[in-house]
Design an enzyme around this catalytic site. Structure first.
Site: not given
Length: 380
Positions: A109, A132, A158, A254, A278
């Site tokens: 992440s 992100y 994402t 995603k 999510h």
């Protein structure tokens, strides 16, 4: 209960709750608002019945699958989980090593405790990096460059976090991203001294991918202010094109939960989409991931690889997702419970549980390979 006597993911969850502070577990398990979408993910998967077949000659089963052109020993990868370094010391490294041993991909992440470089130094095989979108495009470009330098084999973009869904449990505890620590949280945390000692032995105590990269982020408060200012509500498909300019490798988008969005994603030249809400942590009241999977697979499955994320707790859930059009799945909370319970060994246990459950399900459904799993294996 010990790790040796654990029989299922729910057993790992119970061990996790014994070891990790209440508020940290609340952060990991919470959904947004009423948590109706979080519960729908679990409920809708459980309500899909698998068709039992007998005398089907299903010996010598093979659970391998090709994911993004690479052979994986199982049809799933470990999903990105923010702050997993709070579950266990160097938690991201522990999870990456367990995935590497199992022969499946691991996804780091953006909001990890261990940095891209920390994980790259600890494993021998490439891993995926989750990105992100942020307003600071210089920082985003730097993250992409670091992922390329670390030889990451895929970028997981994402796209469903342009605004943060409110999670009531996090507000009550103060464990938002990043944390606002409250006295009650401190008191409950002090009741888990073994966890405290374990986490304090980790390489880092802050966000490894941000630390030292953004001026003025010297403490948790400044991290909070910076991250809180970075969600960009003006994001569009043009921003995906910007990422493609900086990332020449395999791209996974995603957060797709709509057929038209899936068609847009396929037109970007991405390698795969993840059908995901999510984990029920964003738009509460949205449909479950599994309810949209067959529609999205029917619409774009011939154009782009389909992955699934949302509510998987058993090997039977993986079978259901594969039967409804996913080529592979992302596993989040299921492996996180193992990480909370016992670090790398716990993640390996979670992977083993899911693999064995999937194998038995295939045998009793009368299929030998992952490619043979289809909607015909489900009851109408």
């Amino acid at each position: 209960m010990t790790l040796e006597t654990v029989a299922c993911i729910d057993d790992l969850r119970r061990l996790a709750h014994r070891r990790v502070p209440f508020d940290v577990m609340g952060y990991y398990e919470s959904g947004s608002y009423s948590e109706s979408t979080l519960h729908a993910n679990l409920r809708d998967l459980a309500n899909i019945n698998i068709r039992q077949r007998v005398l089907a000659g299903a010996a010598n089963r093979n659970l391998t699958q090709t994911i993004l052109g690479e052979t994986a020993s199982l049809p799933f990868a470990l999903a990105p989980v923010g702050l997993s370094g709070l579950a266990y010391r160097d938690g991201e490294i522990a999870a990456a090593r367990a995935a590497e041993k199992a022969g499946i991909p691991y996804t780091l992440s953006t909001l990890s405790i261990c940095s891209i470089e920390d994980v790259a130094a600890a494993v021998a095989k490439p891993f995926w990096f989750q990105l992100y979108f942020m307003k600071d495009r210089g920082f985003v470009a730097d993250l992409i460059a670091r992922a390329r330098a670390a030889n990451c084999s895929a970028l997981v973009l994402t796209v469903d976090l342009q605004v943060l869904g409110q999670r009531h449990r996090d507000i009550h505890s103060g464990l938002t991203v990043p944390p606002r620590i409250r006295l009650a949280t401190i008191g409950r945390t002090l009741s888990k001294p073994a966890w405290i000692a374990n986490v304090l032995m980790g390489k880092r105590k802050t966000f490894g991918n941000v630390h030292g990269r953004i001026p003025g982020t010297e403490n948790l408060s400044s991290y909070r202010d910076w991250i809180g200012s970075q969600f960009d509500q003006a994001l569009s498909w043009d921003d995906v094109a910007w990422v493609r300019e900086h990332w020449p490798g395999k791209l996974i988008i995603k957060g797709i939960l709509d057929v038209e969005d899936a068609r847009h994603a396929a037109r970007t030249g991405a390698s795969a989409v993840v059908v995901s809400n999510h984990g029920g942590r964003q738009l509460d009241g949205a449909v479950s991931s599994i309810s949209m999977l067959p529609r999205i697979a029917d619409a774009v499955g011939s154009d782009i690889e389909i992955m699934f994320d949302g509510g998987i707790r058993t090997g039977q859930d993986i079978f259901r997702a594969l039967a409804l059009g996913a080529k592979s799945c992302l596993i989040g909370r299921s492996y996180l419970y193992g990480l909370c319970a016992a670090g790398e060994a716990g993640v390996s246990k979670a992977i083993d549980i899911l693999a064995k459950e999937l194998d038995v399900t295939m045998a009793l459904a009368g299929v030998r390979t992952i490619a043979q799993i289809s909607s015909s294996n489900l009851e109408a």
